[in-house]
Design an enzyme around this catalytic site. Structure first.
Site, short mmCIF file in Angstrom:
data_model
loop_
_atom_site.label_atom_id
_atom_site.label_comp_id
_atom_site.label_asym_id
_atom_site.label_seq_id
_atom_site.Cartn_x
_atom_site.Cartn_y
_atom_site.Cartn_z
N HIS A 147 0.82 -1.22 0.00
CA HIS A 147 0.00 0.00 0.00
C HIS A 147 0.85 1.27 0.00
CE1 HIS A 147 -3.19 -2.90 1.57
NE2 HIS A 147 -3.54 -2.55 0.37
N ASP A 169 -10.26 -3.50 0.63
CA ASP A 169 -9.75 -3.67 1.99
C ASP A 169 -9.45 -2.33 2.64
OD1 ASP A 169 -6.66 -3.12 1.42
OD2 ASP A 169 -7.44 -4.36 -0.18
N ASP A 216 -18.47 -1.78 -10.62
CA ASP A 216 -17.38 -2.24 -11.49
C ASP A 216 -16.54 -1.03 -11.91
OD1 ASP A 216 -15.77 -3.24 -13.50
OD2 ASP A 216 -17.37 -4.40 -14.46
N ASP A 271 -5.92 -0.92 -7.90
CA ASP A 271 -5.53 -1.86 -6.84
C ASP A 271 -6.36 -3.12 -7.03
OD1 ASP A 271 -4.87 -3.14 -4.52
OD2 ASP A 271 -5.61 -1.58 -3.17
N PRO A 303 -13.58 -10.92 -12.58
CA PRO A 303 -14.03 -9.53 -12.81
C PRO A 303 -12.88 -8.56 -13.04
CG PRO A 303 -14.27 -10.14 -10.48
CD PRO A 303 -13.90 -11.40 -11.23
N1 SAM Z 1 -3.40 -6.06 -3.00
C1 SAM Z 1 -4.11 -7.04 -3.68
C2 SAM Z 1 -3.35 -7.88 -4.64
O1 SAM Z 1 -2.52 -7.38 -5.39
O2 SAM Z 1 -3.60 -9.09 -4.62
C3 SAM Z 1 -5.37 -6.49 -4.27
C4 SAM Z 1 -6.34 -6.43 -3.17
S1 SAM Z 1 -7.88 -5.72 -3.45
C5 SAM Z 1 -8.75 -6.58 -2.21
C6 SAM Z 1 -8.42 -6.21 -5.03
C7 SAM Z 1 -9.91 -5.99 -5.22
O3 SAM Z 1 -10.19 -5.68 -6.58
C8 SAM Z 1 -10.76 -7.20 -4.87
O4 SAM Z 1 -11.43 -7.01 -3.66
C9 SAM Z 1 -11.73 -7.33 -6.06
O5 SAM Z 1 -13.05 -7.60 -5.67
C10 SAM Z 1 -11.57 -5.98 -6.72
N2 SAM Z 1 -11.94 -5.99 -8.15
C11 SAM Z 1 -11.71 -6.96 -9.06
N3 SAM Z 1 -12.22 -6.61 -10.25
C12 SAM Z 1 -12.78 -5.38 -10.10
C13 SAM Z 1 -13.47 -4.49 -10.98
N4 SAM Z 1 -13.69 -4.81 -12.26
N5 SAM Z 1 -13.89 -3.30 -10.47
C14 SAM Z 1 -13.67 -2.98 -9.17
N6 SAM Z 1 -13.05 -3.79 -8.28
C15 SAM Z 1 -12.60 -4.97 -8.75
#
Ligand code: SAM
Length: 268
Positions: A44, A68, A119, A137, A144
């Site tokens: 982060h 998160d 999204d 992130d 997705p």
């Molecule tokens: N630090 C982490 C890593 O590199 O593994 C990323 C953590 S963060 C929790 C990633 C988030 O992106 C997930 O909670 C997921 O639900 C979200 N995500 C995935 N696709 C997305 C989209 N199209 N739009 C918004 N959020 C999305």
């Protein structure tokens, strides 16, 4: 594993929060480590402070993914920031972290933060608002998150950015995902004036050496890095500092060879 604190199948993925002995609490999406209390600060801090100390006056920031809250927490350390939009597709991630990982999620209650459960692709495509910095992130390029590694998404991100805008995106591991890194740098190089990649290491992502990719409309994260602002803000960091900022752009030879034609300025 000491205990499971949260386990739910959402519309998008299986979301777990477990408590572990070596890493403290850990968020997993579809069984893959997203954040752990022990090392989340590395990812982060490196995702946020590199672009925010490069942009001369970051006031509006958009975070795609990152439900998160760890990225938002670091953004809020910059007193110039007036508003942060978080766009996380999966409400279960935000809920799980609010309940069980306050170390990252507590900041989501800050009055400068707007949490959008949406999204990131549709949010950026229709956004009328402009941002100084966009931070992608995201999870790995499956499910997705797949379109977040595509050309159309970056074209919308470009349009959402102000004239001095910067985008930084989670860039996977150089050891395991070199092809993916080439693909995303190619997309950025085709749309942005300048393209960079920088590295960091952490404990819980496979391969240890991971990257962030950068696209800017002209700013350079080395030339325009405002080191004095780091001291002025008294940023409370545990991994990031000005030396790490600069050093993270030094690439191992296999990365230089691979990305040579895609990088700009000092990295080219
Ligand atoms: N630090 C982490 C890593 O590199 O593994 C990323 C953590 S963060 C929790 C990633 C988030 O992106 C997930 O909670 C997921 O639900 C979200 N995500 C995935 N696709 C997305 C989209 N199209 N739009 C918004 N959020 C999305």
């Amino acid at each position: 594993v000491r205990q499971t604190l949260f386990s739910e199948q959402s519309e998008f993925q299986h979301v777990d929060v477990i408590e572990t002995v070596p890493f403290g609490r850990m968020l997993l999406n579809d069984g893959l480590v997203m954040v752990t209390e022990r090392d989340e600060h590395i990812y982060h801090e490196m995702m946020v402070h590199v672009p925010l100390l490069t942009h001369p006056n970051p006031r509006k920031v958009l975070v795609i993914g990152g439900g998160d809250g760890g990225t938002v927490r670091e953004v809020l350390k910059h007193s110039s920031v007036e508003k942060v939009h978080l766009v996380e597709i999966d409400e279960a991630v935000v809920r799980a972290c609010r309940l069980h990982i306050p170390q990252t999620a507590a900041c989501l209650d800050d009055e400068r933060v707007v949490v959008n459960i949406e999204d990131g692709v549709s949010f950026t495509a229709k956004s009328k608002e402009k941002f100084d910095v966009v931070l992608v992130d995201s999870t790995d390029p499956i499910g997705p998150a797949t379109p977040l590694f595509g050309e159309d998404f970056y074209s919308s991100v470009y349009t959402c950015l102000n004239d001095e805008g910067i985008v930084v995106a989670q860039g996977e591991s150089a050891f395991y995902e070199g092809e993916m890194q080439s693909k995303i740098l190619t997309i950025l190089a085709s749309q942005f004036a300048a393209t960079y990649i920088y590295n960091y290491t952490n404990m819980t992502y496979p391969g240890s050496l991971w990257s962030f990719v950068v696209g800017t409309k002209g700013l350079c994260p080395l030339r325009d890095f405002d080191e004095r602002r780091f001291s002025r803000l008294s940023l409370n960091t545990r991994y990031y500092n000005p030396s790490i900022h600069r050093a993270s752009f030094a690439l191992p030879e296999f990365m230089r060879d691979k990305f040579d034609s895609l990088l700009t300025g000092i990295q080219a």
